[in-house]
Scaffold this active site. Structure first.
Site, short mmCIF file in Angstrom:
data_model
loop_
_atom_site.label_atom_id
_atom_site.label_comp_id
_atom_site.label_asym_id
_atom_site.label_seq_id
_atom_site.Cartn_x
_atom_site.Cartn_y
_atom_site.Cartn_z
N GLU A 89 0.82 -1.12 0.16
CA GLU A 89 -0.09 0.04 -0.01
C GLU A 89 0.88 1.39 -0.07
OE1 GLU A 89 -3.37 0.14 2.70
OE2 GLU A 89 -3.25 2.37 2.69
N LYS A 266 -7.76 0.01 11.40
CA LYS A 266 -7.19 -0.77 9.88
C LYS A 266 -5.85 -0.03 9.70
CE LYS A 266 -6.53 -1.16 5.21
NZ LYS A 266 -5.70 -0.30 4.43
N ASP A 282 3.60 -13.71 12.16
CA ASP A 282 2.29 -14.14 11.66
C ASP A 282 1.44 -12.81 11.66
OD1 ASP A 282 -0.07 -15.33 11.42
OD2 ASP A 282 0.26 -16.91 12.76
N HIS A 380 -2.11 10.50 -0.99
CA HIS A 380 -2.36 9.11 -1.39
C HIS A 380 -2.18 9.32 -2.83
CE1 HIS A 380 -3.62 5.54 0.33
NE2 HIS A 380 -4.36 5.28 -0.83
C1 MEV Z 1 -6.04 3.51 4.60
O1 MEV Z 1 -5.57 2.45 4.37
C2 MEV Z 1 -6.13 3.95 6.40
C3 MEV Z 1 -7.05 5.06 6.75
O2 MEV Z 1 -8.31 4.83 6.12
C4 MEV Z 1 -6.86 5.00 8.09
C5 MEV Z 1 -7.65 5.96 8.65
O3 MEV Z 1 -8.94 6.23 8.06
O4 MEV Z 1 -7.66 6.28 9.77
C6 MEV Z 1 -6.43 6.31 5.96
#
Ligand code: MEV
Length: 427
Positions: A89, A266, A282, A380
């Site tokens: 990513e 995430k 792992d 991004h």
């Molecule tokens: C993207 O991979 C992760 C984010 O969505 C985390 C977040 O929203 O805090 C940018």
């Protein structure tokens, strides 16, 4: 040109596991009609010895290369560290570098709760669950001796059985008696060690409980193996009080709302899983543990916290289970993992867990800062534009030129990239 797709597209291939990776690949290519370039690509195992790859898992036909980037600017407990991260990513490595740069002076402070793993032994059909619980607890010394006998090396390294818990669970088929063996696994992740102990103890637990034993397996909710990190970002270093308050508000949103917490966590795992993978640990075990810990109150919530401290600065922290090791599994045998551990310079699993926790916090800080200010798409997209440029066919220096033009035109799209590439080639 496609290699003739086989007329017999059966997935029942007798003796498939006994073939070499190349023989398996040829069969798969025929099944799926792969072209020569795809076959050649899969046959090239890069820097992982095919013999080793074939031993790590079953039915190997190739490897999956993921870039390893290095996060800079990280100072953890006063020591500068370069952190290898394996991720597909874009912006994940850059996010850690940026967060760490803004707090470099004081860096991250970390701690751990220990190296304790839990193995569960499930007993069912127990006539007197409360009595069984006490009978098992009475056997603590016997259980300790049996567990430690399973792994004298672990004991010689200062690990081994530490504690015993017996829980009663109400289920639709009656009360289950669940024994927890709590084991210090030192520098190993410990799954093998505790699973062996649980299996060894099972017949005795069946006898003492008077019931039947089914499952004997570790718990990935490794809440006796917590890693913690904290850092204080000075308001002046992160764009002032409005940015600081935006980050606190973003945290409060995640703390209050599972829909937001899932995305928030995430983002944390973007950083954590990348280091876990780079070191051959792992990823699924760590992810399961993290999310289960985030839901420990009964409501899924944030793994991090953000507050304004008495000096008006942003005080941040993270706490989560981190069952990672330096020995066992791929950590010891995968040459990339070994090299990544050498870059980190870690000699204990605890130190590795502490670094990983700091990376999770750094990752989360960057995401929240971007979300609370310009949004994540700007940064991004600049990185994503490079992927789009490559997908459109740009090579070498064209990649940066096309990506730059896509961002300038605020249109990071494949169709636009193709047109821009033509312009670049025609200029
Ligand atoms: C993207 O991979 C992760 C984010 O969505 C985390 C977040 O929203 O805090 C940018």
């Amino acid at each position: 040109m496609n290699i003739a797709a086989g007329s017999n597209r059966s997935s029942r291939i007798a003796g498939f596991h006994k073939l070499s990776p190349r023989e398996r690949l040829d069969l798969v290519a025929a099944f799926a009609g792969l072209d020569e370039a795809q076959v050649a690509h899969l046959a090239n195992m890069g820097n992982l010895d095919p013999v080793l790859a074939d031993k790590l898992i079953e039915n190997v036909i190739g490897t999956m290369n993921i870039p390893v980037g290095v996060a800079t600017n990280m100072k953890i407990d006063g020591e500068d560290v370069l952190v290898p991260m394996a991720t597909e990513e874009s912006s994940v490595v850059a996010a850690v570098c940026n967060a760490a740069k803004q707090v470099y002076e004081t860096g991250f402070l970390t701690s751990v709760s220990g190296n304790l793993m839990i193995a569960q032994v499930q007993a069912v059909e127990v006539a007197d669950p409360a009595g069984a619980r006490i009978r098992i607890l009475e056997k603590r010394d016997e259980i300790k001796a049996a567990c430690d006998a399973c792994d004298p090396v672990l004991v010689s390294l200062g690990g081994g059985f530490r504690d015993l818990e017996v829980r009663l669970l109400d289920t639709p088929s009656g009360t289950m008696v669940v024994t927890h063996l709590i084991v210090d696994t030192r520098d190993a992740m410990g799954a093998n060690a505790v699973n062996t102990m649980a299996e060894k103890l099972a017949p005795s637990i069946a006898a003492w409980s008077g019931g039947r034993v089914y499952l004997r397996i570790l718990s990935n909710l490794a809440d006796r193996r917590l890693a913690r990190a904290r850092a204080v970002w000075k308001a002046a270093d992160i764009g002032g009080e409005a940015v600081r308050d935006g980050i606190v508000s973003a945290y409060e949103f995640a703390a209050a709302d599972p829909y937001r917490a899932a995305t928030h966590n995430k983002g944390i795992m973007n950083g954590i899983s990348a280091v876990v993978l780079a070191t051959g640990n792992d990823t699924r075990a760590v992810e399961a543990g993290a999310h289960a810990y985030a839901a420990r109150s009964g409501r899924y919530t944030s793994l991090t916290t953000y507050e304004v401290d008495k000096d008006g600065n942003l005080s941040a922290s993270i706490e989560l289970p981190l069952a990672v090791g330096l020995i066992g599994g791929a950590t010891k045998v995968h040459p990339t993992a070994r090299a990544c551990l050498a870059i980190l310079g870690v000699t204990t699993a605890e130190r590795l867990a502490r670094i990983i926790a700091a990376v999770g916090l750094a990752q989360n800080f960057s995401a929240l800062k971007a979300l609370a200010t310009t949004g994540i798409q700007k940064g991004h997209m600049a990185l994503h534009a490079q992927n789009i440029a490559m997908m459109a066919g740009a090579v070498g220096e064209e990649i940066d030129r096309v990506a730059r033009l896509l961002v300038e035109r605020a249109s990071v799209r494949m169709d636009v990239a193709q047109k821009v590439l033509e312009e670049v080639r025609g200029s």
